[in-house]
Design a protein around this motif. Structure first.
Motif, PDB file in Angstrom:
ATOM      1  N   ALA A 405       0.808  -1.214   0.000  1.00 32.13           N
ATOM      2  CA  ALA A 405       0.000   0.000   0.000  1.00 32.13           C
ATOM      3  C   ALA A 405       0.844   1.270   0.000  1.00 32.13           C
ATOM      4  CB  ALA A 405      -0.932   0.006   1.215  1.00 32.13           C
ATOM      5  N   GLY A 406       2.114   1.157   0.359  1.00 30.93           N
ATOM      6  CA  GLY A 406       2.915   2.369   0.506  1.00 30.93           C
ATOM      7  C   GLY A 406       4.176   2.424  -0.324  1.00 30.93           C
ATOM      8  N   ILE A 407       4.595   1.294  -0.892  1.00 31.41           N
ATOM      9  CA  ILE A 407       5.815   1.273  -1.714  1.00 31.41           C
ATOM     10  C   ILE A 407       5.458   0.709  -3.086  1.00 31.41           C
ATOM     11  CG2 ILE A 407       8.137   0.328  -1.957  1.00 31.41           C
ATOM     12  CD1 ILE A 407       8.337   0.185   1.068  1.00 31.41           C
ATOM     13  N   LYS A 408       5.581   1.536  -4.101  1.00 30.91           N
ATOM     14  CA  LYS A 408       5.231   1.105  -5.453  1.00 30.91           C
ATOM     15  C   LYS A 408       6.318   0.243  -6.075  1.00 30.91           C
ATOM     16  CE  LYS A 408       2.254   5.085  -6.478  1.00 30.91           C
ATOM     17  NZ  LYS A 408       2.033   6.243  -7.388  1.00 30.91           N
ATOM     18  N   ALA A 409       7.572   0.521  -5.726  1.00 27.00           N
ATOM     19  CA  ALA A 409       8.688  -0.213  -6.325  1.00 27.00           C
ATOM     20  C   ALA A 409       8.622  -1.685  -5.941  1.00 27.00           C
ATOM     21  CB  ALA A 409      10.013   0.382  -5.857  1.00 27.00           C
ATOM     22  N   GLN A 410       8.964  -2.534  -6.867  1.00 26.02           N
ATOM     23  CA  GLN A 410       8.969  -3.972  -6.626  1.00 26.02           C
ATOM     24  C   GLN A 410      10.280  -4.569  -7.120  1.00 26.02           C
ATOM     25  OE1 GLN A 410       5.533  -6.017  -8.114  1.00 26.02           O
ATOM     26  NE2 GLN A 410       4.086  -4.740  -6.996  1.00 26.02           N
ATOM     27  N   GLY A 411      10.967  -5.268  -6.228  1.00 24.86           N
ATOM     28  CA  GLY A 411      12.189  -5.952  -6.607  1.00 24.86           C
ATOM     29  C   GLY A 411      13.369  -5.034  -6.855  1.00 24.86           C
ATOM     30  N   GLU A 412      13.327  -3.823  -6.331  1.00 18.19           N
ATOM     31  CA  GLU A 412      14.403  -2.867  -6.575  1.00 18.19           C
ATOM     32  C   GLU A 412      15.426  -2.882  -5.434  1.00 18.19           C
ATOM     33  OE1 GLU A 412      13.039   1.026  -7.544  1.00 18.19           O
ATOM     34  OE2 GLU A 412      11.675   0.329  -9.123  1.00 18.19           O
ATOM     35  N   LEU A 413      16.646  -2.451  -5.766  1.00 21.43           N
ATOM     36  CA  LEU A 413      17.719  -2.336  -4.789  1.00 21.43           C
ATOM     37  C   LEU A 413      17.787  -0.907  -4.264  1.00 21.43           C
ATOM     38  CD1 LEU A 413      20.611  -4.282  -6.586  1.00 21.43           C
ATOM     39  CD2 LEU A 413      18.946  -5.169  -4.945  1.00 21.43           C
ATOM     40  N   ARG A 414      18.193  -0.794  -3.002  1.00 24.86           N
ATOM     41  CA  ARG A 414      18.450   0.508  -2.398  1.00 24.86           C
ATOM     42  C   ARG A 414      19.854   0.464  -1.822  1.00 24.86           C
ATOM     43  NH1 ARG A 414      14.947   1.543  -5.280  1.00 24.86           N
ATOM     44  NH2 ARG A 414      12.917   2.488  -4.815  1.00 24.86           N
ATOM     45  N   ASN A 415      20.703   1.366  -2.282  1.00 26.69           N
ATOM     46  CA  ASN A 415      22.122   1.304  -1.961  1.00 26.69           C
ATOM     47  C   ASN A 415      22.565   2.279  -0.885  1.00 26.69           C
ATOM     48  OD1 ASN A 415      22.997  -0.738  -3.989  1.00 26.69           O
ATOM     49  ND2 ASN A 415      22.166   0.766  -5.407  1.00 26.69           N
ATOM     50  N   THR A 416      21.657   3.077  -0.364  1.00 27.11           N
ATOM     51  CA  THR A 416      22.042   4.010   0.684  1.00 27.11           C
ATOM     52  C   THR A 416      22.519   3.264   1.926  1.00 27.11           C
ATOM     53  OG1 THR A 416      21.347   5.888   2.037  1.00 27.11           O
ATOM     54  CG2 THR A 416      19.707   4.171   1.656  1.00 27.11           C
ATOM     55  N   PRO A 417      23.594   3.720   2.556  1.00 27.23           N
ATOM     56  CA  PRO A 417      23.938   3.137   3.859  1.00 27.23           C
ATOM     57  C   PRO A 417      22.810   3.390   4.860  1.00 27.23           C
ATOM     58  CG  PRO A 417      25.794   4.374   2.963  1.00 27.23           C
ATOM     59  CD  PRO A 417      24.609   4.682   2.096  1.00 27.23           C
ATOM     60  N   GLY A 418      22.552   2.398   5.695  1.00 27.91           N
ATOM     61  CA  GLY A 418      21.544   2.510   6.745  1.00 27.91           C
ATOM     62  C   GLY A 418      21.950   1.684   7.933  1.00 27.91           C
ATOM     63  N   HIS A 419      21.281   1.876   9.042  1.00 23.89           N
ATOM     64  CA  HIS A 419      21.661   1.245  10.318  1.00 23.89           C
ATOM     65  C   HIS A 419      20.396   0.988  11.109  1.00 23.89           C
ATOM     66  CE1 HIS A 419      23.479   0.972  14.372  1.00 23.89           C
ATOM     67  NE2 HIS A 419      24.656   0.825  13.803  1.00 23.89           N
ATOM     68  N   VAL A 420      20.439   0.050  12.017  1.00 18.42           N
ATOM     69  CA  VAL A 420      19.243  -0.249  12.810  1.00 18.42           C
ATOM     70  C   VAL A 420      18.744   0.954  13.603  1.00 18.42           C
ATOM     71  CG1 VAL A 420      19.515  -2.759  12.959  1.00 18.42           C
ATOM     72  CG2 VAL A 420      20.701  -1.293  14.610  1.00 18.42           C
ATOM     73  N   VAL A 421      19.605   1.951  13.874  1.00 25.76           N
ATOM     74  CA  VAL A 421      19.120   3.161  14.555  1.00 25.76           C
ATOM     75  C   VAL A 421      18.142   3.936  13.681  1.00 25.76           C
ATOM     76  CG1 VAL A 421      21.162   3.415  16.023  1.00 25.76           C
ATOM     77  CG2 VAL A 421      21.111   4.558  13.786  1.00 25.76           C
ATOM     78  N   ASP A 422      18.078   3.605  12.379  1.00 24.80           N
ATOM     79  CA  ASP A 422      17.169   4.303  11.468  1.00 24.80           C
ATOM     80  C   ASP A 422      15.741   3.768  11.512  1.00 24.80           C
ATOM     81  OD1 ASP A 422      19.389   5.749  10.547  1.00 24.80           O
ATOM     82  OD2 ASP A 422      19.778   4.346   8.917  1.00 24.80           O
ATOM     83  N   ILE A 423      15.536   2.631  12.123  1.00 22.48           N
ATOM     84  CA  ILE A 423      14.221   1.992  12.054  1.00 22.48           C
ATOM     85  C   ILE A 423      13.161   2.783  12.822  1.00 22.48           C
ATOM     86  CG2 ILE A 423      12.915  -0.085  12.623  1.00 22.48           C
ATOM     87  CD1 ILE A 423      14.777  -0.306  10.152  1.00 22.48           C
ATOM     88  N   VAL A 424      13.473   3.239  14.021  1.00 26.38           N
ATOM     89  CA  VAL A 424      12.486   4.015  14.784  1.00 26.38           C
ATOM     90  C   VAL A 424      12.054   5.263  14.034  1.00 26.38           C
ATOM     91  CG1 VAL A 424      12.160   5.445  16.851  1.00 26.38           C
ATOM     92  CG2 VAL A 424      13.005   3.108  17.083  1.00 26.38           C
ATOM     93  N   PRO A 425      12.976   6.132  13.574  1.00 26.78           N
ATOM     94  CA  PRO A 425      12.496   7.312  12.841  1.00 26.78           C
ATOM     95  C   PRO A 425      11.778   6.971  11.546  1.00 26.78           C
ATOM     96  CG  PRO A 425      14.907   7.174  12.773  1.00 26.78           C
ATOM     97  CD  PRO A 425      14.435   6.180  13.792  1.00 26.78           C
ATOM     98  N   THR A 426      12.152   5.869  10.908  1.00 23.81           N
ATOM     99  CA  THR A 426      11.454   5.451   9.691  1.00 23.81           C
ATOM    100  C   THR A 426      10.006   5.096   9.988  1.00 23.81           C
ATOM    101  OG1 THR A 426      13.511   4.600   8.725  1.00 23.81           O
ATOM    102  CG2 THR A 426      11.440   3.769   7.816  1.00 23.81           C
ATOM    103  N   ILE A 427       9.803   4.309  11.033  1.00 26.57           N
ATOM    104  CA  ILE A 427       8.442   3.895  11.385  1.00 26.57           C
ATOM    105  C   ILE A 427       7.622   5.094  11.858  1.00 26.57           C
ATOM    106  CG2 ILE A 427       7.091   2.516  13.024  1.00 26.57           C
ATOM    107  CD1 ILE A 427       9.293   0.376  12.827  1.00 26.57           C
TER     108      ILE A 427
END
Length: 534
Positions: A405-427
């Protein structure tokens, strides 16, 4: 008779009225908050999933990746309890007493500050129900942390018994006959039960569900039928397995690097000589060339890897059951699902929890086996080292993100560095809430995490200062595509991650100014963490 022009005008008028009524009705409907599910594996390597180049059957996670996003540069903290603390709070574990700092302590027994709230406390005001199924390894009781229901799998030494586990913070009474019990299935059973109750009693509320499997953490315990699927698959050895996985990763476009070299002098992070004696002549505590092993050692090691694969396979099967429940209750389309691992595969070799019976079938309750550095290196393909180290093999994890319902892309790669500390602000951004600036009158300090939401729509790089690691003297910093890293007691190494995530070409001597610059940033974050943790 009406003219053609008047007929068209009438049709247009009717269409305009229909569109107006639809727009009015749509505007009147409340926005439905998404459900959120975070699924966490334990000690799973970067390349263990099929969609990340692996040879293990993981069709359910592969399907989620095919219908969503795969992050290629996502990181954990190299160890279970700091990752879980960082994941649920959005802070580096050292900042919240969940990993050690020089002179301050902290770690697996550390207690968070009052302001270091877990994610459910921020979701409850929006009407979210919060569920936890599986491993906890965060300080404090689960329900007190904002969860409405919990299965706390404290028994992490025997996958075939519920003894020692807690249900809603109360001890579980194991069944008299546990012959059908398996921990990975029990996690899914509890998760499904929570979802079924939610659909029955709380269908008008959104939910957050934290599903934390113990699999494939040691001891290597798996169901016989699952082990049988892989029993002979790894007799080719870890050298060949690494080459094959790396080739698949290159074909999938996951990595732009060489394959790291095996380090035959690097064994488990902790030495347990007595364990080697108990495990017998088949055990090997170094990633030696496969051809140098005896036939007995090759069979022993290949069987251990088969059990590891069986554990990942069974976890995927159970995730399939959870996804089926989401679909059955009509929640699948609007559930934001994440999947990751708490650290890289483990080189540890030890014997705990009642010991190891060498006469028992490998993978059964009476056995106690660990993957060890040979096949751990293969599970972490193409990266270097293992759990507890902060080289790429210890801290790199798959991250699958799926939300129809919220992400149109399917099967795509995302190359940005990320970390588990990003999960709370993402949610929090996804559900539309701003994190409070205080808790019970005490200020909540700024957190290092960044929302990954911009990367949901396109392969953009999330702007940040740097990412930082410290665990048991192992330390690292990623600044853009530069990485400064050192094992405990070793000098700094410098790598260009645009071409060398294998950490094979140390550029420290060629770029002493860059080493000094990044070391200053690392020390700055260390001091900032100490100041916050005091």
């Amino acid at each position: 008779m009406p003219t053609l022009r008047s007929s068209v005008a009438s049709i247009l008028a009717v269409l305009s009225l229909v569109l107006l009524l639809h727009a009015t009705a749509t505007a009147a409907e409340p926005t439905q908050k998404p459900n959120v599910m975070f699924i966490l594996a334990d000690d799973m390597g970067y390349s263990d999933l099929g969609c990340y180049g692996g040879d293990i059957e993981t069709p359910n996670l592969d399907n989620l990746a095919a219908g969503g996003l795969k992050f290629t540069n996502f990181y954990n903290t190299a160890r279970c309890w700091p990752t879980r603390g960082a994941l649920m709070t959005g802070y580096y574990a050292q900042q919240i007493h969940r990993d050690a700092l020089p002179g301050l302590g902290g770690g697996g027994r550390g207690v968070r500050q009052k302001w270091a709230r877990l994610l459910p406390d921020f979701l409850k005001p929006l009407g979210y129900r919060n569920y936890h199924s599986g491993k906890w390894h965060i300080d404090g009781k689960v329900l007190a942390a904002g969860f409405d229901r919990s299965l706390d799998m404290r028994n992490q030494g025997n996958f075939f018994s519920a003894k020692g586990n807690f249900l809603d913070d109360k001890p579980v009474t194991p069944a008299a006959d546990e012959s059908d019990y398996y921990a990975t299935t029990a996690v899914a059973d509890h998760a499904i039960d929570c979802l079924q109750e939610h659909a029955d009693k709380y269908a008008d509320q959104p939910f957050f569900h934290y599903v934390a499997f113990i699999s494939p953490h040691f001891p290597l315990h798996a169901l016989p039928e699952d082990i049988a699927k892989y029993r002979d698959d790894y007799l080719k050895g870890w050298d060949k397995m690494r080459e094959e996985r790396f080739a698949r990763q290159q074909k999938l476009g996951l990595v732009n690097t060489t394959l790291s070299a095996l380090e035959p002098d690097v064994g488990p992070p902790y030495a347990f000589p007595d364990a080697m004696k108990k495990l017998g002549p088949g055990e090997v505590n170094r990633p030696l060339p496969w051809t140098e092993l005896t036939e007995e050692q090759r069979r022993f090691q290949a069987t251990k890897m088969a059990i590891h694969a069986a554990m990942v396979d069974r976890m995927d099967q159970e995730i399939g059951r959870i996804v089926a429940q989401l679909k059955a209750m009509g929640a699948y389309e609007n559930t934001l699902i994440f999947f990751a691992s708490d650290n890289g595969a483990s080189a540890e070799i030890m014997v705990r929890n009642g010991g190891h019976d060498p006469s028992a079938p490998m993978g059964s309750a009476a056995s106690y086996l660990c993957l060890g550095p040979g096949f751990s290196s293969a599970a972490n393909t193409p990266f270097r080292r293992h759990k507890t180290w902060v080289h790429e093999g210890g801290i790199s994890t798959p991250l699958i993100v799926h939300w129809p319902a919220g992400i149109k892309a399917q099967g795509e790669l995302r190359n940005t560095p990320g970390h588990v500390v990003d999960i709370v602000p993402t949610i929090l951004e996804t559900v539309g809430v701003e994190k409070p600036t205080a808790w019970e009158g005490e200020p909540i300090p700024p957190a290092p995490g960044k929302s990954l939401v911009p990367a949901f729509a396109a392969d953009v790089t999330i702007d940040r200062d740097f990412l930082w690691w410290l665990h048991e003297g192992n330390r690292a910093l990623r600044y853009g595509n530069w990485k400064l890293v050192a094992a405990k007691g070793d000098p700094w190494e410098l790598y260009d991650l645009t071409v060398d995530r294998a950490e094979s070409n140390n550029l420290a001597q060629q770029n002493p100014e860059k080493v000094q610059e990044l070391e200053a940033l690392w020390n700055q974050q260390l001091q900032s963490s100490i100041d916050l943790a005091k």
